[in-house]
Scaffold this motif. Structure first.
Motif, mmCIF file in Angstrom:
data_model
loop_
_atom_site.group_PDB
_atom_site.id
_atom_site.type_symbol
_atom_site.label_atom_id
_atom_site.label_comp_id
_atom_site.label_asym_id
_atom_site.label_seq_id
_atom_site.Cartn_x
_atom_site.Cartn_y
_atom_site.Cartn_z
ATOM 1 N N VAL A 44 4.094 -9.469 -2.729
ATOM 2 C CA VAL A 44 3.962 -7.793 -1.811
ATOM 3 C C VAL A 44 4.881 -7.962 -0.690
ATOM 4 O O VAL A 44 5.692 -8.442 -0.028
ATOM 5 C CB VAL A 44 2.603 -7.980 -1.780
ATOM 6 C CG1 VAL A 44 2.061 -8.413 -2.322
ATOM 7 C CG2 VAL A 44 3.085 -8.678 -0.030
ATOM 8 N N LEU A 45 5.118 -6.585 -0.728
ATOM 9 C CA LEU A 45 6.238 -6.146 0.317
ATOM 10 C C LEU A 45 5.915 -6.260 1.542
ATOM 11 O O LEU A 45 4.347 -6.468 1.705
ATOM 12 C CB LEU A 45 5.731 -4.484 0.152
ATOM 13 C CG LEU A 45 6.893 -4.146 -0.433
ATOM 14 C CD1 LEU A 45 7.439 -2.403 -0.959
ATOM 15 C CD2 LEU A 45 8.485 -4.423 -1.855
ATOM 16 N N LYS A 46 6.469 -6.113 2.509
ATOM 17 C CA LYS A 46 6.483 -7.520 4.032
ATOM 18 C C LYS A 46 5.496 -5.561 4.620
ATOM 19 O O LYS A 46 5.639 -4.732 4.540
ATOM 20 C CB LYS A 46 7.796 -6.746 4.977
ATOM 21 C CG LYS A 46 7.482 -7.658 5.945
ATOM 22 C CD LYS A 46 8.473 -8.265 7.068
ATOM 23 C CE LYS A 46 8.585 -8.722 8.106
ATOM 24 N NZ LYS A 46 7.667 -10.274 8.455
ATOM 25 N N GLY A 47 4.299 -6.436 4.860
ATOM 26 C CA GLY A 47 3.638 -5.547 6.083
ATOM 27 C C GLY A 47 2.304 -4.846 4.898
ATOM 28 O O GLY A 47 0.892 -4.684 5.518
ATOM 29 N N MET A 48 2.193 -5.366 3.895
ATOM 30 C CA MET A 48 1.110 -5.395 2.691
ATOM 31 C C MET A 48 -0.098 -6.762 2.361
ATOM 32 O O MET A 48 -0.777 -5.744 1.774
ATOM 33 C CB MET A 48 1.351 -4.838 1.048
ATOM 34 C CG MET A 48 2.735 -3.519 1.173
ATOM 35 S SD MET A 48 1.478 -2.663 1.971
ATOM 36 C CE MET A 48 2.881 -1.788 2.418
ATOM 37 N N ALA A 49 0.384 -7.587 2.663
ATOM 38 C CA ALA A 49 -0.295 -8.495 2.953
ATOM 39 C C ALA A 49 -1.835 -9.217 3.210
ATOM 40 O O ALA A 49 -2.619 -9.563 2.599
ATOM 41 C CB ALA A 49 0.639 -9.973 3.097
ATOM 42 N N ASN A 50 -2.160 -7.718 4.384
ATOM 43 C CA ASN A 50 -2.970 -7.833 4.404
ATOM 44 C C ASN A 50 -4.575 -7.627 3.451
ATOM 45 O O ASN A 50 -6.007 -7.681 4.206
ATOM 46 C CB ASN A 50 -3.618 -7.346 6.113
ATOM 47 C CG ASN A 50 -2.523 -5.480 5.349
ATOM 48 O OD1 ASN A 50 -2.580 -5.466 4.814
ATOM 49 N ND2 ASN A 50 -2.381 -4.922 6.808
ATOM 50 N N VAL A 51 -4.052 -6.753 3.035
ATOM 51 C CA VAL A 51 -5.124 -6.182 2.067
ATOM 52 C C VAL A 51 -5.410 -7.585 1.158
ATOM 53 O O VAL A 51 -6.569 -7.209 0.640
ATOM 54 C CB VAL A 51 -4.613 -5.339 1.019
ATOM 55 C CG1 VAL A 51 -3.879 -5.375 -0.382
ATOM 56 C CG2 VAL A 51 -5.527 -3.985 0.388
ATOM 57 N N LEU A 52 -4.799 -8.794 1.196
ATOM 58 C CA LEU A 52 -5.270 -10.616 0.238
ATOM 59 C C LEU A 52 -5.454 -11.080 1.460
ATOM 60 O O LEU A 52 -6.604 -11.983 1.369
ATOM 61 C CB LEU A 52 -4.330 -10.348 -0.120
ATOM 62 C CG LEU A 52 -3.242 -9.926 -1.524
ATOM 63 C CD1 LEU A 52 -1.394 -9.837 -2.176
ATOM 64 C CD2 LEU A 52 -4.543 -9.230 -2.370
ATOM 65 N N GLU A 53 -5.862 -10.297 2.577
ATOM 66 C CA GLU A 53 -6.552 -11.841 3.915
ATOM 67 C C GLU A 53 -7.607 -11.845 3.303
ATOM 68 O O GLU A 53 -8.444 -11.248 2.798
ATOM 69 C CB GLU A 53 -7.119 -10.789 5.034
ATOM 70 C CG GLU A 53 -6.837 -11.964 6.514
ATOM 71 C CD GLU A 53 -7.276 -11.242 7.604
ATOM 72 O OE1 GLU A 53 -8.390 -12.226 8.526
ATOM 73 O OE2 GLU A 53 -6.524 -10.589 7.413
ATOM 74 N N GLY A 54 -8.569 -13.245 3.282
ATOM 75 C CA GLY A 54 -9.292 -14.167 3.240
ATOM 76 C C GLY A 54 -9.784 -13.453 1.640
ATOM 77 O O GLY A 54 -10.851 -14.316 0.895
ATOM 78 N N ASN A 55 -8.514 -13.567 0.487
ATOM 79 C CA ASN A 55 -8.919 -13.483 -1.198
ATOM 80 C C ASN A 55 -9.313 -15.394 -1.207
ATOM 81 O O ASN A 55 -8.202 -15.435 -0.919
ATOM 82 C CB ASN A 55 -7.606 -12.749 -1.316
ATOM 83 C CG ASN A 55 -8.311 -12.320 -2.661
ATOM 84 O OD1 ASN A 55 -8.358 -13.636 -4.091
ATOM 85 N ND2 ASN A 55 -7.799 -11.486 -3.480
ATOM 86 N N PRO A 56 -10.020 -15.362 -2.158
ATOM 87 C CA PRO A 56 -10.224 -16.873 -2.104
ATOM 88 C C PRO A 56 -9.362 -17.181 -3.618
ATOM 89 O O PRO A 56 -8.961 -18.525 -4.146
ATOM 90 C CB PRO A 56 -11.569 -17.403 -2.560
ATOM 91 C CG PRO A 56 -12.402 -15.447 -2.909
ATOM 92 C CD PRO A 56 -11.633 -14.985 -2.522
ATOM 93 N N ASP A 57 -8.554 -16.333 -4.470
ATOM 94 C CA ASP A 57 -8.198 -17.094 -5.188
ATOM 95 C C ASP A 57 -6.314 -16.864 -5.619
ATOM 96 O O ASP A 57 -5.720 -17.332 -6.541
ATOM 97 C CB ASP A 57 -8.448 -15.612 -6.208
ATOM 98 C CG ASP A 57 -9.709 -15.477 -6.820
ATOM 99 O OD1 ASP A 57 -11.175 -16.094 -6.847
ATOM 100 O OD2 ASP A 57 -10.241 -14.240 -6.840
ATOM 101 N N ILE A 58 -5.911 -16.779 -4.481
ATOM 102 C CA ILE A 58 -4.966 -16.626 -4.237
ATOM 103 C C ILE A 58 -4.215 -17.479 -3.056
ATOM 104 O O ILE A 58 -5.499 -18.192 -2.247
ATOM 105 C CB ILE A 58 -4.608 -15.471 -3.127
ATOM 106 C CG1 ILE A 58 -4.690 -14.192 -3.999
ATOM 107 C CG2 ILE A 58 -2.660 -15.461 -3.007
ATOM 108 C CD1 ILE A 58 -4.292 -12.827 -3.013
ATOM 109 N N ASP A 59 -3.310 -19.007 -3.600
ATOM 110 C CA ASP A 59 -2.634 -20.219 -2.842
ATOM 111 C C ASP A 59 -1.851 -19.104 -1.953
ATOM 112 O O ASP A 59 -1.887 -20.569 -0.506
ATOM 113 C CB ASP A 59 -2.341 -21.203 -3.383
ATOM 114 C CG ASP A 59 -3.751 -21.405 -4.920
ATOM 115 O OD1 ASP A 59 -4.587 -22.056 -4.036
ATOM 116 O OD2 ASP A 59 -3.639 -21.069 -6.003
#
Length: 353
Positions: A44-59
């Protein structure tokens, strides 16, 4: 093409804003369910990763800066080179296609009419982008078809662990998020004030959310001053905001990324739509079958836990940036959308509960 997928590595590329990134999570969930032992990364673009915080499907999450030095960009590209087996890009852009080319030998993505022949060749499997008739969630899931993977339409909201501010524990509250990223999606401030006051008459605590951006905080602060609502703008991370919303009685917001997030938590979500096409961008209900379209082009609508309250006018939705065709334009359909249209839905919710 699927016989040896379980041991492969997938990269999902979404080089757009928070709402777009959030709506890629059904694609990620589908991959995880089909191949739980595969490694899944998201770029993702820098600054957009926080919407994926705690997502158990992502390594792993890779943040790509909007701008950087040539040397840093070359190092970024070198670090991506063929780290993955499959790259899937729901974004139809030259940048996303190029990063997919760097990352994996098998590349699935979208093209449109103006995509150059060179950019098309960056993909090994190209699908035609539909910006009009198919919702973003099932549209993204089309990337699974060449892989033979069953789609799962679950939008996964971020989480910071589930806790909420202590002053709200054991209290019933509604969350109002009044500020969209673009002016042409905005509702008049006086309407938000009236709405909050009417909700407060039911003895319901109203919590206002927003980012730390100065313009946004100023609007939220003014609404709080005029209503005594609790102003939490700029104090919560995106994941903590999702945790806050999840425990609310209901949520009201404009056509913006936080509203998509609210819908994903499963609570009753009311959203105000004007120029935007709801068929493509309406919030995705949590119980929605991904083989079916939840929204029509025109009219206020209800599906599952989501209510779309659409402004009226012969041009609605115009698919444009407001009446003056720029991001800071007003939209007459929203300027004239009455507060009672929202209050009627809230009253329906109150009667149902």
């Amino acid at each position: 093409m699927t016989s040896d997928l379980p041991n492969k590595r997938f990269l999902i590329l979404c080089t757009l804003r928070i709402g777009d990134v959030l709506l890629t999570t059904p694609l990620i969930r589908s991959l995880r369910k089909a191949y739980p032992d595969s490694r899944i990364g998201v770029l993702v673009l820098k600054g957009m990763a926080n919407v994926l915080e705690g997502n158990p499907d992502i390594d792993e999450i890779i943040e790509s800066p909007h701008r950087t030095t040539l040397w840093n960009r070359l190092k970024e590209w070198h670090g991506l080179w063929r780290r993955y087996t499959y790259a899937l890009s729901p974004v139809s852009s030259d940048r996303a296609r190029f990063y997919a080319f760097l990352a994996a030998p098998f590349r699935l993505g979208f093209i449109n009419a103006h995509t150059s022949s060179f950019s098309r060749r960056l993909l090994t499997h190209a699908l035609l982008f539909d910006d009009e008739t198919l919702h973003t969630v099932p549209h993204n899931l089309r990337l699974l078809e060449p892989l033979g993977i069953p789609p799962d339409g679950t939008v996964v909201p971020p989480t910071a662990g589930g806790s909420i501010p202590v002053q709200l524990s054991e209290k019933k509250y509604a969350v109002v998020h009044p500020y969209p990223k673009f002016t042409y999606k905005s509702w008049p401030l006086e309407n938000w004030v009236q709405l909050v006051r009417e909700i407060q008459k039911t003895s319901m605590l109203v919590v206002l959310t927003g980012s730390h951006a100065p313009d946004e905080k100023a609007v939220v602060r003014e609404i709080a001053r005029l209503t005594t609502a609790l102003d939490l703008s700029g104090t919560l991370s995106l994941a903590a905001t999702a945790d806050l919303i999840k425990k609310a009685q209901f949520f009201v917001g404009p056509d913006t990324g936080i509203t998509h997030l609210a819908a994903a938590t499963g609570i009753p979500t009311l959203t105000l739509f004007g120029p935007t096409n709801p068929v493509k961008w309406g919030p995705w209900p949590t119980t929605q079958n991904c083989a079916q379209q939840p929204w029509h082009h025109q009219g206020s609508q209800h599906q599952g836990n989501v209510w779309i309250i659409q402004g009226s006018g012969p041009c609605v939705p115009c698919h444009q940036e407001g009446c003056d065709r720029h991001a800071h334009s007003k939209s007459l359909c929203l300027e004239t959308l009455p507060v009672n249209a929202v209050l009627d839905v809230i009253q329906t919710l109150a009667l149902a509960s």
